[in-house]
Structures are given as C-alpha cells and as structure tokens.
Scaffold this motif. Structure first.
Motif, PDB file in Angstrom:
ATOM      1  N   GLY A 344      33.945  39.021  42.229  1.00  0.00           N
ATOM      2  CA  GLY A 344      34.293  39.219  40.840  1.00  0.00           C
ATOM      3  C   GLY A 344      35.458  38.671  40.347  1.00  0.00           C
ATOM      4  N   ILE A 345      36.016  39.415  39.452  1.00  0.00           N
ATOM      5  CA  ILE A 345      37.137  39.133  38.809  1.00  0.00           C
ATOM      6  C   ILE A 345      38.513  39.290  39.723  1.00  0.00           C
ATOM      7  CG2 ILE A 345      38.887  39.728  36.752  1.00  0.00           C
ATOM      8  CD1 ILE A 345      35.886  40.426  35.478  1.00  0.00           C
ATOM      9  N   ASP A 346      39.364  38.641  39.722  1.00  0.00           N
ATOM     10  CA  ASP A 346      40.367  38.515  40.544  1.00  0.00           C
ATOM     11  C   ASP A 346      41.731  38.628  39.577  1.00  0.00           C
ATOM     12  OD1 ASP A 346      43.026  38.224  42.036  1.00  0.00           O
ATOM     13  OD2 ASP A 346      41.933  36.985  43.592  1.00  0.00           O
ATOM     14  N   LYS A 347      42.051  39.952  39.491  1.00  0.00           N
ATOM     15  CA  LYS A 347      43.244  40.159  38.398  1.00  0.00           C
ATOM     16  C   LYS A 347      44.318  39.151  38.417  1.00  0.00           C
ATOM     17  CE  LYS A 347      42.525  44.784  39.030  1.00  0.00           C
ATOM     18  NZ  LYS A 347      43.124  46.070  38.752  1.00  0.00           N
ATOM     19  N   GLU A 348      44.885  39.142  39.635  1.00  0.00           N
ATOM     20  CA  GLU A 348      46.038  38.344  40.183  1.00  0.00           C
ATOM     21  C   GLU A 348      45.908  36.845  39.674  1.00  0.00           C
ATOM     22  OE1 GLU A 348      48.603  39.996  41.132  1.00  0.00           O
ATOM     23  OE2 GLU A 348      49.594  37.880  40.742  1.00  0.00           O
ATOM     24  N   GLU A 349      44.467  36.147  40.052  1.00  0.00           N
ATOM     25  CA  GLU A 349      44.289  35.054  39.699  1.00  0.00           C
ATOM     26  C   GLU A 349      44.249  35.003  38.177  1.00  0.00           C
ATOM     27  OE1 GLU A 349      40.954  31.976  41.310  1.00  0.00           O
ATOM     28  OE2 GLU A 349      40.213  33.574  39.889  1.00  0.00           O
ATOM     29  N   PHE A 350      43.629  35.860  37.525  1.00  0.00           N
ATOM     30  CA  PHE A 350      43.584  35.725  35.972  1.00  0.00           C
ATOM     31  C   PHE A 350      44.900  35.716  35.344  1.00  0.00           C
ATOM     32  CE2 PHE A 350      43.629  37.717  31.752  1.00  0.00           C
ATOM     33  CZ  PHE A 350      42.278  37.140  31.060  1.00  0.00           C
ATOM     34  N   GLY A 355      48.372  33.789  32.332  1.00  0.00           N
ATOM     35  CA  GLY A 355      49.703  34.490  32.014  1.00  0.00           C
ATOM     36  C   GLY A 355      49.360  35.932  31.278  1.00  0.00           C
ATOM     37  N   ARG A 356      48.351  36.447  31.187  1.00  0.00           N
ATOM     38  CA  ARG A 356      48.280  37.873  30.722  1.00  0.00           C
ATOM     39  C   ARG A 356      47.423  38.801  31.739  1.00  0.00           C
ATOM     40  NH1 ARG A 356      45.910  37.141  24.936  1.00  0.00           N
ATOM     41  NH2 ARG A 356      46.309  39.414  24.957  1.00  0.00           N
ATOM     42  N   ASP A 357      47.674  40.130  31.596  1.00  0.00           N
ATOM     43  CA  ASP A 357      47.127  41.076  32.121  1.00  0.00           C
ATOM     44  C   ASP A 357      45.549  41.127  31.921  1.00  0.00           C
ATOM     45  OD1 ASP A 357      49.156  41.658  34.003  1.00  0.00           O
ATOM     46  OD2 ASP A 357      49.979  43.163  32.368  1.00  0.00           O
ATOM     47  N   PHE A 358      44.667  41.112  32.965  1.00  0.00           N
ATOM     48  CA  PHE A 358      43.337  41.316  32.517  1.00  0.00           C
ATOM     49  C   PHE A 358      42.942  42.509  31.904  1.00  0.00           C
ATOM     50  CE2 PHE A 358      38.719  42.312  33.354  1.00  0.00           C
ATOM     51  CZ  PHE A 358      38.201  41.177  32.867  1.00  0.00           C
ATOM     52  N   GLU A 359      43.559  43.545  32.287  1.00  0.00           N
ATOM     53  CA  GLU A 359      43.319  45.110  31.718  1.00  0.00           C
ATOM     54  C   GLU A 359      43.732  45.142  30.303  1.00  0.00           C
ATOM     55  OE1 GLU A 359      44.931  46.295  35.416  1.00  0.00           O
ATOM     56  OE2 GLU A 359      42.992  47.609  36.076  1.00  0.00           O
ATOM     57  N   GLU A 360      44.976  44.332  30.068  1.00  0.00           N
ATOM     58  CA  GLU A 360      45.354  44.343  28.577  1.00  0.00           C
ATOM     59  C   GLU A 360      44.319  43.562  27.858  1.00  0.00           C
ATOM     60  OE1 GLU A 360      49.603  43.323  28.490  1.00  0.00           O
ATOM     61  OE2 GLU A 360      48.987  42.070  26.852  1.00  0.00           O
ATOM     62  N   VAL A 361      43.912  42.513  28.123  1.00  0.00           N
ATOM     63  CA  VAL A 361      43.229  41.615  27.302  1.00  0.00           C
ATOM     64  C   VAL A 361      41.782  42.317  27.207  1.00  0.00           C
ATOM     65  CG1 VAL A 361      42.138  39.237  27.092  1.00  0.00           C
ATOM     66  CG2 VAL A 361      44.298  39.691  28.105  1.00  0.00           C
ATOM     67  N   TYR A 362      41.390  42.780  28.030  1.00  0.00           N
ATOM     68  CA  TYR A 362      39.997  43.337  28.307  1.00  0.00           C
ATOM     69  C   TYR A 362      39.755  45.001  28.123  1.00  0.00           C
ATOM     70  CZ  TYR A 362      38.527  38.591  28.367  1.00  0.00           C
ATOM     71  OH  TYR A 362      38.188  37.346  28.255  1.00  0.00           O
ATOM     72  N   LYS A 376      32.842  47.980  38.599  1.00  0.00           N
ATOM     73  CA  LYS A 376      33.825  48.878  39.440  1.00  0.00           C
ATOM     74  C   LYS A 376      34.826  48.021  39.687  1.00  0.00           C
ATOM     75  CE  LYS A 376      31.726  47.351  44.003  1.00  0.00           C
ATOM     76  NZ  LYS A 376      30.581  46.554  44.139  1.00  0.00           N
ATOM     77  N   SER A 377      36.087  48.866  39.860  1.00  0.00           N
ATOM     78  CA  SER A 377      37.594  48.047  40.096  1.00  0.00           C
ATOM     79  C   SER A 377      38.074  48.663  41.359  1.00  0.00           C
ATOM     80  CB  SER A 377      38.581  48.775  38.918  1.00  0.00           C
ATOM     81  OG  SER A 377      39.604  48.283  39.033  1.00  0.00           O
ATOM     82  N   GLU A 378      38.392  47.639  42.246  1.00  0.00           N
ATOM     83  CA  GLU A 378      38.792  47.948  43.618  1.00  0.00           C
ATOM     84  C   GLU A 378      40.080  47.111  43.950  1.00  0.00           C
ATOM     85  OE1 GLU A 378      34.717  49.169  45.942  1.00  0.00           O
ATOM     86  OE2 GLU A 378      35.043  47.180  45.711  1.00  0.00           O
ATOM     87  N   GLY A 379      41.068  47.757  43.938  1.00  0.00           N
ATOM     88  CA  GLY A 379      42.204  46.969  44.181  1.00  0.00           C
ATOM     89  C   GLY A 379      42.404  45.671  43.223  1.00  0.00           C
ATOM     90  N   GLN A 380      42.455  44.437  43.449  1.00  0.00           N
ATOM     91  CA  GLN A 380      42.584  43.357  42.538  1.00  0.00           C
ATOM     92  C   GLN A 380      41.522  42.895  41.911  1.00  0.00           C
ATOM     93  OE1 GLN A 380      45.363  41.835  41.290  1.00  0.00           O
ATOM     94  NE2 GLN A 380      46.338  43.648  42.261  1.00  0.00           N
ATOM     95  N   SER A 381      40.394  43.500  42.380  1.00  0.00           N
ATOM     96  CA  SER A 381      38.964  43.045  41.859  1.00  0.00           C
ATOM     97  C   SER A 381      38.188  43.639  41.130  1.00  0.00           C
ATOM     98  CB  SER A 381      38.329  42.523  43.333  1.00  0.00           C
ATOM     99  OG  SER A 381      36.868  42.949  43.194  1.00  0.00           O
TER     100      SER A 381
END
Ligand code: SF4
Length: 400
Positions: A344-350, A355-362, A376-381
C-alpha cells in the motif's frame, strides 16, 4: 528510480474471443516488424546515453509482452533481446521476462530464449479445465499447458509465472484451486489471476454482455477471487498486488516498477512508455510502425518528450504524446498506483517524494474510506482491506 524496457509483440496465432488487446493474426510482417523493433531499440539506447548520467547503470528490467511473443520465430525475439542487452548494457542481474502461450512454446524455443538472456517466463495458462479453455477459445488444452510448463523448466527457466482467468462461465472455485495446485506442484513461483472482463467489440461482448451476471454472479466471482488469494497465501504464494501473488523474492520487478511510477522505454506498435514525466504511446499500425522506425528523427522525439511537448503532438506512424505529469499529478497518482499493492501507501516515502504529509493532503478521502471499512492504516502503511479489494477501483479513484 530505475528505468525499464517494454517490448510489444503484436502477433497472435488466433484472436481469443474475449481479447481486447491490440494484436493481429497475420504474421507475414513479423520479420520486418522485428527489424524495425531492432532499429527502435538502438534509437532508445542512444537516447538513454544522454537521458541518464554516465555513472548510472543500465535499465533494471526488460519485458517482452503481447500478443503472443512465442508465436513468431524465436530468432526474431532472441535477436531483438541480444540487441537490447548489448546496446543498453543490460547486466546479468536484470529481470528479463517473456510472455508465452502453451500452444506455441516448445523446448527448443525455450532453450533459445534462455540462451539469449531471458530469465523469467509468464505463461498464459488461463485454466487447466478443458471445458473452460474451450469456452475461452484457447488453442491449448490442459495436457498441453502442463507439458509446456515441463518444457520451460527443462529449458532452464526457474522463475515462471502462470496466468489464470477467473469468473469464466462454467468455472468453479474447486476447479480453479485444483488448477493452481497442479502448477504449484510443477514449481511455479508466481501466479497472476485476472477476472474475465467482457470488452466491447469482442465476440464475448455479443455473446455475454447481457448474460454474464446470470452465468457468473458477482458474488461467485468475488468469492472465487478471495478463495484464490486465501489458497495461494496458505501455500506461501503471497498476494502482493490485486492480481498477483508470488513466493517472496519472486515478485515481478517489472510490474512493481509501474506501480512505483518509474520511467520505461517502449518498443513496438501499440507499446506505451513514460520518460521525462511524459506518457507516450505508439500507433497501433504495424505497417506504418515498420516504415517510421527506419526514419526516427531524434529532434522530433526530443521535442515530443521535451518541455515543449504537448497534447496532440504526433510523430506520424510512430509515437504520440499522451500527457505530461507535473509533480502534483504524480502526487495524485501515487495512491492510485500504490493501493494496488499489498504494501500500500508508504507515508514516509510519500513525504520524501512530495514534501507533504499524506494524511494532510488526503484527509477526507482517507477518513471516508477507513470509515467504510475499505482502507486500513497500520504504522507507516495504508492499504486496502479485504472488502476494500472488492471496491478497489472506486477507492483508488477517490484519490485521483
Ligand atoms: S493470445 Fe492473448 S493477446 Fe492474443 S488474442 Fe489471445 S488473449 Fe489476446
């Protein structure tokens, strides 16, 4: 991010009645086509020298798809691969895949393929039930498919993927699990399963577009899908993407590169590529591809793929501009591509990439899909849940 090469073989022995891909059954132009493809590959190899810095190594994967690459004489396929290997400086650790069909694969061809450098096969088995194969209009039967797999191993392939189709009228869950067990027993380490799609302008559309849901209910199709994933997982063939499962270490590096948004060269009529943030496609016209590949003009290509390139730019008979992705487009595309994968999505990689926080953009898209039980959100993924897999397209589109 690395770069990759896709080669399209547009020839097939016969058109399968469900197939909406670009392919033709007249193979009389195959020799000229491969001469043209060699010219095109040499062109991109030259282009590559100025595209990357001299210390960069060659492309990371090569993939010959189709169509049916095994239905043309192997000398064309092998000759083209040898050109690519030497012109691009492809290393021995590079994954080089060839798509083949059981009906046109032989031990002799397999030996030529391994000798020229192919180290991975993707075999279009589709089913090992003769009734299902007949419904699909395939040229092989189950015995032929298993023999082709034996021949592939005998030719030296160790990294073999088998493709299957699910949701075919007359197919049962038990039947497909039995089929999968048979190919796993042979030593197959990667399985792709695709749900039958009823494409417009195909004989299947005329035959099934009004009745497919009566013949295979959406519930049956979905339970087949989940049973297949459960079964494979239990056998150690771990689902790593919506349609793909593999023994860890045998995941397709080429396909993973698409989901990572990497660059890729495209060779051949109908092939699509991505360079300089520009998506481009080749015309689906074999004769004009052949004549245009012999007179590729570097300045025209530079313009189309350069900063001036824009919609409607077209090098006649050869390639056309599809779209240019800005950094914002890439950011929008990131969840669309990554949600296909089990990681899935790796928030750190994003954050590193954009240069933005995934959770803030989406924030809103994330909240509503988690609430519906699709993500589902688990840790960074952040990844699809089991029920999210059934609505994957809707979830992914939410982020676009
Ligand atoms: S062999 Fe594959 S590409 Fe060719 S017609 Fe059949 S499904 Fe389409």
């Amino acid at each position: 991010m690395g770069r990759h090469i896709y080669v399209h073989n547009p020839f097939c022995v016969r058109k399968c009645p469900y197939c909406g891909f670009f392919s033709v059954t007249d193979r009389s132009l195959a020799e000229k086509y491969y001469e043209a493809a060699v010219r095109e590959a040499l062109f991109w190899a030259e282009y590559d020298k100025s595209y990357v810095s001299p210390e960069d190594k060659g492309p990371d994967t090569v993939y010959f798809g189709g169509g049916t690459p095994s239905c043309v004489p192997e000398k064309y396929i092998c000759g083209l691969l040898e050109t690519i290997i030497s012109a691009f400086g492809i290393g021995s650790d590079v994954e080089i895949t060839l798509e083949v069909n059981p009906a046109s694969f032989t031990l002799e061809k397999g030996r030529s393929y391994t000798k020229s450098g192919f180290n991975r096969l993707s075999m279009g088995i589709q089913s090992l039930d003769d009734g299902v194969l007949k419904t699909l209009g395939r040229l092989h039967d189950s015995e032929g498919a298993l023999k082709a797999l034996d021949a592939a191993f005998e030719a030296g392939f160790r990294n073999i993927s088998a493709d299957f189709i699910t949701g075919v009228p007359g197919q049962s869950v038990e039947g497909i699990l039995k089929d999968l067990q048979k190919v796993l027993d042979k030593g197959v380490k990667h399985i792709s399963t695709y749900s039958l799609m009823i494409e417009e302008d195909t004989p299947f559309y005329d035959k099934y577009s009004d009745t497919i849901e009566d013949l295979v209910s959406p519930d049956t199709e979905r339970s087949m899908y989940h049973e297949v994933r459960r079964f494979l997982n239990e056998k150690g063939i771990v689902p790593y993407e919506i349609s793909n499962s593999a023994l860890p270490g045998f995941e397709s590096r080429h396909n993973t590169a698409y989901w990572d948004g990497c660059d890729y060269y495209a060779v051949g009529a109908g092939a699509h590529g991505f360079l300089n943030s520009v998506r481009f496609g080749h015309d689906e016209e074999i004769e004009s591809y052949i004549s245009s590949a012999f007179k590729i003009n570097r300045d025209e290509v530079n313009k189309l793929l350069g900063t001036e390139g824009e919609k409607h730019d077209h090098i006649d008979g050869f390639i056309y501009f599809e779209e240019r992705l800005t950094q914002n487009d890439r950011m929008r595309e990131y969840p669309f591509l990554k949600l296909r994968t089990s990681k899935g999505i790796d928030k750190e990689e994003f954050k590193q990439r954009f240069g933005r926080d995934f959770e803030e953009v989406y924030r809103e898209e994330l909240r509503s899909n988690i609430e519906k039980g699709y993500l589902k959100s688990e840790g960074q993924s952040i990844s699809l849940t089991k029920s999210g897999l059934d609505f994957a397209n809707l979830v992914m589109e939410d982020f676009l």
